[in-house]
Design an enzyme around this catalytic site. Structure first.
Site, mmCIF file in Angstrom:
data_model
loop_
_atom_site.group_PDB
_atom_site.id
_atom_site.type_symbol
_atom_site.label_atom_id
_atom_site.label_comp_id
_atom_site.label_asym_id
_atom_site.label_seq_id
_atom_site.Cartn_x
_atom_site.Cartn_y
_atom_site.Cartn_z
ATOM 1 N N CYS A 275 -1.728 -7.787 -0.941
ATOM 2 C CA CYS A 275 -3.094 -8.168 -0.438
ATOM 3 C C CYS A 275 -3.559 -9.696 -1.126
ATOM 4 C CB CYS A 275 -4.214 -7.259 -1.124
ATOM 5 S SG CYS A 275 -3.883 -5.582 -0.516
ATOM 6 N N ASP B 195 -3.814 -7.135 8.130
ATOM 7 C CA ASP B 195 -5.145 -7.635 7.929
ATOM 8 C C ASP B 195 -5.038 -9.360 7.953
ATOM 9 O OD1 ASP B 195 -6.170 -5.266 7.277
ATOM 10 O OD2 ASP B 195 -6.089 -5.386 5.054
ATOM 11 N N CYS C 44 0.265 -5.259 6.560
ATOM 12 C CA CYS C 44 -0.908 -4.409 6.844
ATOM 13 C C CYS C 44 -1.335 -4.694 8.058
ATOM 14 C CB CYS C 44 -1.939 -4.078 5.782
ATOM 15 S SG CYS C 44 -2.514 -5.651 5.200
ATOM 16 N N CYS D 141 -8.869 -5.345 3.683
ATOM 17 C CA CYS D 141 -9.322 -4.504 2.414
ATOM 18 C C CYS D 141 -10.127 -5.237 1.408
ATOM 19 C CB CYS D 141 -8.173 -4.004 1.830
ATOM 20 S SG CYS D 141 -6.981 -5.280 1.197
HETATM 21 FE FE1 FES Z 1 -4.061 -5.358 3.918
HETATM 22 FE FE2 FES Z 1 -5.016 -5.577 1.486
HETATM 23 S S1 FES Z 1 -4.311 -3.884 2.856
HETATM 24 S S2 FES Z 1 -4.429 -7.106 2.713
#
Ligand code: FES
Length: 124
Positions: A104, A37, A35, A60
């Protein structure tokens, strides 16, 4: 956030140990390939144990919650103990994650391991 456990919601709304650390003994930043992140982990190590873990996470709710939960749980652990903390154990610790959010929990486990590796490199 109905799909999340009470523990996830608690850590997301009241994150523990968030923020920057001055002159950490070990640190690492990882990016979740799924994602994008990011999480940065900073460690204070004393007598071979994690005296403090702080973190900065852009991500998130589960990424924030797993960062917070992990920082609380590894305090006082030896480096060897902390290196065995898996993403599965983290996900279980926060009360489970919805299927599409299982990835995640990778950030906290990976960032912690890499920050310990950074400490080991610095002190080798
Ligand atoms: Fe990226 Fe949760 S959607 S770490």
């Amino acid at each position: 956030m109905a799909a999340y456990s009470d523990t996830v919601i608690d850590h997301f709304e009241n994150p523990r140990n968030a923020g920057e650390m001055d002159s950490p003994d070990g640190e690492a930043t990882v990016r979740n390939p799924v994602c994008g992140d990011r999480m940065q982990v900073m460690l204070r190590i004393e007598d071979g144990r994690i005296a403090k873990m702080q973190w900065l996470t852009r991500g998130c709710p589960p990424a924030i919650a797993t960062s917070s939960w992990t920082s609380e749980h590894v305090e006082g652990w030896t480096l060897a103990e902390a290196e065995t903390l898996t993403r599965e154990a983290i996900a279980e610790g926060i009360g489970g994650l919805p299927k599409d959010k299982v990835h995640c929990s990778v950030l906290a486990a990976d960032a912690l391991k890499r920050a310990i590796a950074d400490y080991r490199t610095r002190t080798a």
